[in-house]
Design a protein around this motif. Structure first.
Motif, PDB file in Angstrom:
ATOM      1  N   GLU A  42      61.721  47.020  81.609  1.00 19.22           N
ATOM      2  CA  GLU A  42      60.825  47.569  82.627  1.00 19.22           C
ATOM      3  C   GLU A  42      59.720  48.435  82.034  1.00 19.22           C
ATOM      4  N   ARG A  43      59.812  48.757  80.745  1.00 18.97           N
ATOM      5  CA  ARG A  43      58.868  49.667  80.121  1.00 18.97           C
ATOM      6  C   ARG A  43      57.720  48.901  79.477  1.00 18.97           C
ATOM      7  N   GLU A  44      56.543  49.466  79.545  1.00 20.99           N
ATOM      8  CA  GLU A  44      55.414  48.987  78.759  1.00 20.99           C
ATOM      9  C   GLU A  44      55.057  50.125  77.806  1.00 20.99           C
ATOM     10  N   SER A  45      55.927  50.320  76.839  1.00 24.57           N
ATOM     11  CA  SER A  45      55.811  51.459  75.947  1.00 24.57           C
ATOM     12  C   SER A  45      55.962  50.995  74.507  1.00 24.57           C
ATOM     13  N   ASP A  46      55.342  51.745  73.586  1.00 25.84           N
ATOM     14  CA  ASP A  46      55.461  51.379  72.185  1.00 25.84           C
ATOM     15  C   ASP A  46      56.739  51.899  71.553  1.00 25.84           C
ATOM     16  N   THR A  47      57.500  52.739  72.289  1.00 26.76           N
ATOM     17  CA  THR A  47      58.716  53.326  71.729  1.00 26.76           C
ATOM     18  C   THR A  47      59.782  53.466  72.809  1.00 26.76           C
ATOM     19  N   CYS A  48      61.015  53.085  72.494  1.00 25.95           N
ATOM     20  CA  CYS A  48      62.168  53.358  73.348  1.00 25.95           C
ATOM     21  C   CYS A  48      63.274  53.934  72.465  1.00 25.95           C
ATOM     22  N   THR A  49      63.887  55.032  72.915  1.00 24.28           N
ATOM     23  CA  THR A  49      64.908  55.720  72.133  1.00 24.28           C
ATOM     24  C   THR A  49      66.220  55.776  72.900  1.00 24.28           C
ATOM     25  N   ILE A  50      67.313  55.510  72.203  1.00 24.39           N
ATOM     26  CA  ILE A  50      68.661  55.695  72.742  1.00 24.39           C
ATOM     27  C   ILE A  50      69.270  56.870  71.989  1.00 24.39           C
ATOM     28  N   SER A  51      69.708  57.894  72.708  1.00 19.71           N
ATOM     29  CA  SER A  51      70.292  59.069  72.067  1.00 19.71           C
ATOM     30  C   SER A  51      71.726  59.260  72.522  1.00 19.71           C
ATOM     31  N   ASP A  52      72.598  59.516  71.551  1.00 18.44           N
ATOM     32  CA  ASP A  52      73.988  59.875  71.805  1.00 18.44           C
ATOM     33  C   ASP A  52      74.163  61.291  71.277  1.00 18.44           C
ATOM     34  N   ALA A  53      73.954  62.253  72.148  1.00 22.60           N
ATOM     35  CA  ALA A  53      73.967  63.649  71.719  1.00 22.60           C
ATOM     36  C   ALA A  53      75.325  64.076  71.191  1.00 22.60           C
ATOM     37  N   ALA A  54      76.386  63.569  71.793  1.00 25.66           N
ATOM     38  CA  ALA A  54      77.728  63.976  71.366  1.00 25.66           C
ATOM     39  C   ALA A  54      78.002  63.576  69.920  1.00 25.66           C
ATOM     40  N   ALA A  55      77.476  62.421  69.500  1.00 29.84           N
ATOM     41  CA  ALA A  55      77.677  61.947  68.128  1.00 29.84           C
ATOM     42  C   ALA A  55      76.557  62.370  67.195  1.00 29.84           C
ATOM     43  N   GLY A  56      75.480  62.927  67.749  1.00 30.82           N
ATOM     44  CA  GLY A  56      74.353  63.317  66.919  1.00 30.82           C
ATOM     45  C   GLY A  56      73.628  62.136  66.314  1.00 30.82           C
ATOM     46  N   GLN A  57      73.493  61.046  67.092  1.00 31.89           N
ATOM     47  CA  GLN A  57      72.899  59.821  66.578  1.00 31.89           C
ATOM     48  C   GLN A  57      71.895  59.256  67.573  1.00 31.89           C
ATOM     49  N   SER A  58      70.931  58.513  67.064  1.00 31.88           N
ATOM     50  CA  SER A  58      69.959  57.874  67.952  1.00 31.88           C
ATOM     51  C   SER A  58      69.405  56.614  67.313  1.00 31.88           C
ATOM     52  N   LEU A  59      68.861  55.769  68.165  1.00 35.95           N
ATOM     53  CA  LEU A  59      68.236  54.518  67.751  1.00 35.95           C
ATOM     54  C   LEU A  59      66.858  54.466  68.390  1.00 35.95           C
ATOM     55  N   VAL A  60      65.838  54.135  67.594  1.00 35.33           N
ATOM     56  CA  VAL A  60      64.463  54.102  68.090  1.00 35.33           C
ATOM     57  C   VAL A  60      63.911  52.699  67.900  1.00 35.33           C
ATOM     58  N   LEU A  61      63.503  52.070  68.985  1.00 39.55           N
ATOM     59  CA  LEU A  61      62.918  50.734  68.960  1.00 39.55           C
ATOM     60  C   LEU A  61      61.412  50.853  69.130  1.00 39.55           C
ATOM     61  N   MET A  62      60.651  50.241  68.227  1.00 38.11           N
ATOM     62  CA  MET A  62      59.186  50.335  68.255  1.00 38.11           C
ATOM     63  C   MET A  62      58.585  48.936  68.203  1.00 38.11           C
ATOM     64  N   PRO A  63      58.621  48.203  69.313  1.00 36.82           N
ATOM     65  CA  PRO A  63      58.173  46.803  69.299  1.00 36.82           C
ATOM     66  C   PRO A  63      56.733  46.605  68.855  1.00 36.82           C
ATOM     67  N   GLU A  64      55.833  47.503  69.251  1.00 36.16           N
ATOM     68  CA  GLU A  64      54.429  47.299  68.882  1.00 36.16           C
ATOM     69  C   GLU A  64      54.205  47.447  67.387  1.00 36.16           C
ATOM     70  N   ARG A  65      55.064  48.204  66.711  1.00 39.09           N
ATOM     71  CA  ARG A  65      54.958  48.372  65.262  1.00 39.09           C
ATOM     72  C   ARG A  65      55.891  47.440  64.501  1.00 39.09           C
ATOM     73  N   GLY A  66      56.745  46.721  65.235  1.00 36.03           N
ATOM     74  CA  GLY A  66      57.693  45.834  64.580  1.00 36.03           C
ATOM     75  C   GLY A  66      58.731  46.582  63.775  1.00 36.03           C
ATOM     76  N   LEU A  67      59.223  47.720  64.298  1.00 36.37           N
ATOM     77  CA  LEU A  67      60.139  48.574  63.561  1.00 36.37           C
ATOM     78  C   LEU A  67      61.336  48.987  64.409  1.00 36.37           C
ATOM     79  N   ILE A  68      62.443  49.275  63.726  1.00 36.02           N
ATOM     80  CA  ILE A  68      63.600  49.936  64.315  1.00 36.02           C
ATOM     81  C   ILE A  68      63.986  51.067  63.375  1.00 36.02           C
ATOM     82  N   SER A  69      64.296  52.232  63.937  1.00 41.71           N
ATOM     83  CA  SER A  69      64.797  53.357  63.143  1.00 41.71           C
ATOM     84  C   SER A  69      66.146  53.794  63.694  1.00 41.71           C
TER      85      SER A  69
END
Length: 217
Positions: A42-69
């Motif tokens: 549903e997003r038209e965004s260059d970045t989407c982030t999933i954060s798991d605060a309890a584990a201190g971890q996150s995943l960042v999807l950057m489709p316009e840049r062709g990257l995942i962090s």
């Protein structure tokens, strides 16, 4: 100290570069995946982030840049980055994160600690990745990962075929890495048959690889 990743009922925060955000409480990874898939599409965004605060971890999807962090240890962050060649890689990465956090993506591709590394030509990235692998066990595991993504066994059962039906312009970084690892392991590479696709790599079967490849079949 890093907090251990604990699967099970938990909360995730989805955030987008356009300012959209959503807190979800889920009982299992599949439920989280369904919720995030809807959020992501549903997003038209260059970045989407999933954060798991309890584990201190996150995943960042950057489709316009062709990257995942992927990021862990919120207090002293450690980040690794992956160049993505296909649009259909983003949601599978999210599912792996929901299943097992940062570690769930260990075998998803060629991760690098510095974003600048991703600007290098694919062949240089592949060679650099291979250079970080210094033991036979690690090399076999990485070759298994590469084979598992697009490999087959030739009908004669004499050869492993990597990058089945791929053109030479596809998977350049992983092909460069594979060729270095084939040399490191002392595997026998043969010329591909004339009818093979230009990007295929053919290697004679080796008993050291059989068990590893069975894991990825």
């Amino acid at each position: 100290m890093a907090r251990p990743y604990t699967p099970g009922p938990k909360q995730f925060v989805f955030a987008a570069g356009d300012g959209g955000g959503q807190l979800v409480a889920v009982g299992d990874p599949q439920e989280a995946y369904v919720a995030f898939s809807a959020f992501f599409r549903e997003r038209e965004s260059d970045t989407c982030t999933i954060s798991d605060a309890a584990a201190g971890q996150s995943l960042v999807l950057m489709p316009e840049r062709g990257l995942i962090s992927r990021i862990k240890d919120a207090d002293r962050p450690r980040a690794e980055h992956l160049k993505v060649g296909r649009a259909n890689r983003y949601l599978p990465s999210a599912m792996l994160f929901f299943e097992n956090g940062y570690a769930g993506l260990d075998h998803f591709g060629q991760w690098f600690p510095d974003l600048a590394d991703l600007e290098a030509p694919p062949e240089d990235r592949g060679a650099a990745r291979a250079a970080t692998i210094t033991t036979e066990a690690a090399a076999i595991e990485e070759v298994g990962r590469i084979w598992g993504d697009s490999g087959i066994v030739d009908p004669s059962d004499e050869y492993y075929v990597f990058f089945d039906s791929h053109d030479a312009c596809e998977s350049r970084a992983e092909r460069a890495e594979l060729l270095k690892l084939v040399e490191f392991l002392g595997l026998e590479r043969i010329d591909a048959p004339a009818e093979a696709a230009g990007g295929e790599v053919w290697v004679r079967t080796d008993t050291r690889l059989d068990a590893e490849f069975a894991r990825w079949s």
